[in-house]
Design a protein around this motif. Structure first.
Motif, mmCIF file in Angstrom:
data_model
loop_
_atom_site.group_PDB
_atom_site.id
_atom_site.type_symbol
_atom_site.label_atom_id
_atom_site.label_comp_id
_atom_site.label_asym_id
_atom_site.label_seq_id
_atom_site.Cartn_x
_atom_site.Cartn_y
_atom_site.Cartn_z
ATOM 1 N N ASP A 91 36.490 29.067 38.146
ATOM 2 C CA ASP A 91 37.255 29.292 36.927
ATOM 3 C C ASP A 91 38.609 28.640 37.148
ATOM 4 O O ASP A 91 39.401 29.093 37.974
ATOM 5 N N GLN A 93 41.202 28.823 35.663
ATOM 6 C CA GLN A 93 42.335 29.696 35.379
ATOM 7 C C GLN A 93 42.753 30.526 36.590
ATOM 8 O O GLN A 93 43.813 31.150 36.570
ATOM 9 N N ILE A 115 41.012 25.635 27.632
ATOM 10 C CA ILE A 115 41.315 26.698 28.592
ATOM 11 C C ILE A 115 42.506 27.477 28.054
ATOM 12 O O ILE A 115 43.595 26.924 27.878
ATOM 13 N N ASP A 117 44.381 29.957 29.389
ATOM 14 C CA ASP A 117 45.480 30.042 30.352
ATOM 15 C C ASP A 117 45.717 28.660 30.952
ATOM 16 O O ASP A 117 45.349 28.379 32.093
ATOM 17 N N GLY A 120 47.602 28.539 34.202
ATOM 18 C CA GLY A 120 46.763 28.885 35.349
ATOM 19 C C GLY A 120 45.918 27.710 35.802
ATOM 20 O O GLY A 120 45.737 27.486 37.005
ATOM 21 N N ALA A 121 45.411 26.946 34.842
ATOM 22 C CA ALA A 121 44.598 25.779 35.182
ATOM 23 C C ALA A 121 45.417 24.727 35.899
ATOM 24 O O ALA A 121 44.957 24.112 36.877
#
Length: 222
Positions: A91, A93, A115, A117, A120-121
């Motif tokens: 994931d 994220q 995505i 977030d 986060g990515a």
């Protein structure tokens, strides 16, 4: 000097309908127009595609633009995708899911907008890169939404300034390059689903910052 039609005299012709000419980004008419910009961006930075390379979804661009410079080629996808080609199932994220400092280049085309977030990515991408490693990413600006995925899987469209600020937060300003592609003709054609082959290439190469179709981001981890 161009003559601007007076209000009420504009002729819409084949574009005068609420239904686009294609709902497949023009892929059923030829080459999707946005791919011209994406591939132009990757060609410009082909020298960065070297060593240990990972790409989202498949490794077509890894081999096309990296060629003999690529030592290992990984494919990143989510665990839910059931992609049989994926060698890194994470994931994006969650940065703790990725091995730190393993990759020299990550190719992330037309992914970050799907995505939620996105910060986060970007953190995950940064963690995965070795020092001196480079991410080559593209994001959509003015764009139709993929009819197959639907609006529920499409979270963002991104301006050049938004892309720059998001990547500066994690990568810093040094070694960051953000490049915009598109103009009103390209945006109109892309929204209608016209293909790359239907538009004059010289017209596509004109950049108007008020009509972004694609933004390319090159960021280096220091």
């Amino acid at each position: 000097m161009r003559t601007i039609p007076a209000p009420g005299t504009v002729v819409f012709g084949d574009l005068g309908d609420v239904e686009p000419l294609s709902r497949k980004f023009g892929g059923d008419r030829g080459t999707p127009l946005d791919r011209y910009y994406i591939e132009s961006f990757l060609q410009r930075h082909a020298g960065d595609i070297r060593g240990r390379v990972a790409e989202i979804g498949d490794n077509v661009y890894t081999h096309r633009f990296g060629s003999a410079r690529v030592v290992t080629s990984d494919i990143i996808d989510s665990p839910e995708s059931a992609n049989p080609q994926a060698t890194i199932c994470i994931d994006l994220q969650n940065e703790n899911e990725v091995e730190a400092g393993r990759l020299d280049c990550i190719i992330v085309t037309q992914t970050l907008h799907m995505i939620y977030d996105v910060r986060g990515a970007i953190a995950t991408i940064h963690r995965a890169l070795a020092p001196g490693g480079v991410v080559l990413a593209t994001v959509p600006g003015i764009t139709p939404i993929d009819a197959q995925d639907g609006p529920e899987k499409w979270f963002w469209a991104m301006t050049q300034s938004a892309a720059r600020r998001l990547f500066v937060e994690r990568f810093g300003a040094a070694g960051l390059e953000v490049q915009q592609f598109g103009n009103v003709l390209a945006a109109t054609a892309f929204l209608q689903g016209l293909s790359f082959e239907e538009i004059d290439r010289a017209s596509l190469d004109v950049v108007d910052p008020l009509y972004p179709v694609i933004t390319g981001i090159r960021a280096t981890k220091f």
